[in-house]
Structures are given as structure tokens and as C-alpha cells.
Design an enzyme around this catalytic site. Structure first.
Site, short mmCIF file in Angstrom:
data_model
loop_
_atom_site.label_atom_id
_atom_site.label_comp_id
_atom_site.label_asym_id
_atom_site.label_seq_id
_atom_site.Cartn_x
_atom_site.Cartn_y
_atom_site.Cartn_z
N CYS A 12 36.18 34.60 47.02
CA CYS A 12 36.28 33.31 47.73
C CYS A 12 34.89 32.71 47.87
O CYS A 12 34.72 31.49 47.78
CB CYS A 12 36.94 33.51 49.09
N GLY A 21 43.21 50.89 40.98
CA GLY A 21 41.78 50.74 40.74
C GLY A 21 41.21 49.39 41.14
O GLY A 21 40.15 48.99 40.67
N HIS A 78 42.60 38.99 40.35
CA HIS A 78 41.78 38.61 39.19
C HIS A 78 42.34 39.26 37.95
O HIS A 78 42.81 40.39 37.99
CB HIS A 78 40.31 38.99 39.40
P1 AMP Z 1 38.64 45.46 40.07
O1 AMP Z 1 38.17 46.89 40.03
O2 AMP Z 1 39.82 45.23 39.19
O3 AMP Z 1 38.84 44.98 41.48
O4 AMP Z 1 37.49 44.62 39.41
C1 AMP Z 1 36.49 43.98 40.13
C2 AMP Z 1 35.51 43.46 39.10
O5 AMP Z 1 34.69 42.49 39.72
C3 AMP Z 1 34.59 44.53 38.52
O6 AMP Z 1 34.74 44.58 37.09
C4 AMP Z 1 33.19 44.07 38.94
O7 AMP Z 1 32.21 44.34 37.98
C5 AMP Z 1 33.41 42.58 39.15
N1 AMP Z 1 32.51 41.93 40.09
C6 AMP Z 1 32.23 42.30 41.37
N2 AMP Z 1 31.38 41.43 41.93
C7 AMP Z 1 31.13 40.47 41.01
C8 AMP Z 1 30.33 39.29 40.97
N3 AMP Z 1 29.61 38.91 42.04
N4 AMP Z 1 30.30 38.55 39.85
C9 AMP Z 1 31.01 38.92 38.77
N5 AMP Z 1 31.80 40.02 38.73
C10 AMP Z 1 31.85 40.79 39.82
#
Ligand code: AMP
Length: 117
Positions: free
Chosen positions: A5, A88, A95
Site C-alpha cells: 500500500c 509462503g 500479488h
Molecule cells: P511473497 O513471499 O509471495 O509474499 O512475496 C513477496 C515478494 O515481495 C518477495 O519476492 C520480495 O522480494 C518482494 N518485495 C518485498 N518488498 C519489496 C519492495 N519494496 N519492492 C519490490 N519487491 C519487494
């Protein structure tokens, strides 16, 4: 407010790929493939399990457009969405991971070695 967000409202910067009224695509900060982009609805939705058909109807063509913009629509790509603890999911804002840019292996082993089949 959740981290995605904050990306939507500009509090945290992102490497943007595409934006619409309802959705945002940006490069993952820790890429797991040569191309690793995240697509999120701007509205906060916790995970795929809570998403409405209305939001999905907007996200589906948006994801297709992102794949085209990344030039992986013909070579192929993978969409992944992690749901909840055992799925996970680390960020509690829906997303879709768009992964591509190379032939991808298929591997869904458990992080717990006792639970691998
Ligand atoms: P999940 O484990 O499916 O919740 O994936 C979360 C993803 O968000 C991971 O692949 C992280 O590398 C990515 N992530 C977390 N913070 C950021 C950020 N500020 N900008 C871009 N990607 C992010």
C-alpha cells in the site's frame, strides 16, 4: 499500512513497469528469475483467497499487458501467487509474481525436509 500500500501511495519507491487506475506492476526487489515482476491491485486485498471476481477481471488483462510489455508473452512465463503461511506469503497484500526470461524449473519442495514427498 502494508508495504505494498505504501508503494501504491508513493511512500516507498518502486521500479515501475506498468500502472493503471486499479493495478500496479513493479520489479521484485529480490528477483528469482531474469524477469521477476509483481502485479498488485491498488486496493488492499490480503490474498487470492479474499479477491473478488471484479478485481480479478481487471487484473487478468493487466497481467497480460505486463507480459507483453516485458516481451515474454510469446516465449512464455509463469504466474505465482502465494497464499498464507504455508503458501509462503510474506507480504499480506495480494500479488502475482510474473516470472520469465529463461526456461523455468518446476520445484515445489517443502521448506521442511520431513514434509517432502
Ligand atoms: P511473497 O513471499 O509471495 O509474499 O512475496 C513477496 C515478494 O515481495 C518477495 O519476492 C520480495 O522480494 C518482494 N518485495 C518485498 N518488498 C519489496 C519492495 N519494496 N519492492 C519490490 N519487491 C519487494
Amino acid at each position: 499500512m502494508c508495504i505494498f500500500c505504501k508503494i501504491v501511495n508513493g511512500e516507498i519507491p518502486s521500479n515501475k513497469v506498468l500502472e493503471s487506475e486499479d493495478a500496479l506492476a513493479f520489479h521484485d526487489i529480490n528477483p528469482k528469475a531474469p524477469i521477476h515482476v509483481l502485479v498488485i491491485p491498488k486496493e488492499h486485498v490480503e490474498s487470492f483467497h479474499q479477491v473478488t471476481p471484479d478485481i480479478m477481471a481487471k487484473l487478468t488483462p493487466f497481467i497480460q499487458e505486463v507480459a507483453k510489455k516485458l516481451c515474454i508473452d510469446k516465449s512464455g512465463y509463469r504466474i505465482v501467487t502465494n497464499i498464507g503461511k504455508e503458501g509462503g506469503q510474506e507480504v499480506p497484500h495480494l500479488h502475482f509474481h510474473i516470472l520469465g526470461g529463461a526456461p523455468l524449473v518446476w520445484d515445489h519442495r517443502s521448506a521442511d525436509p520431513h514434509k517432502n514427498i
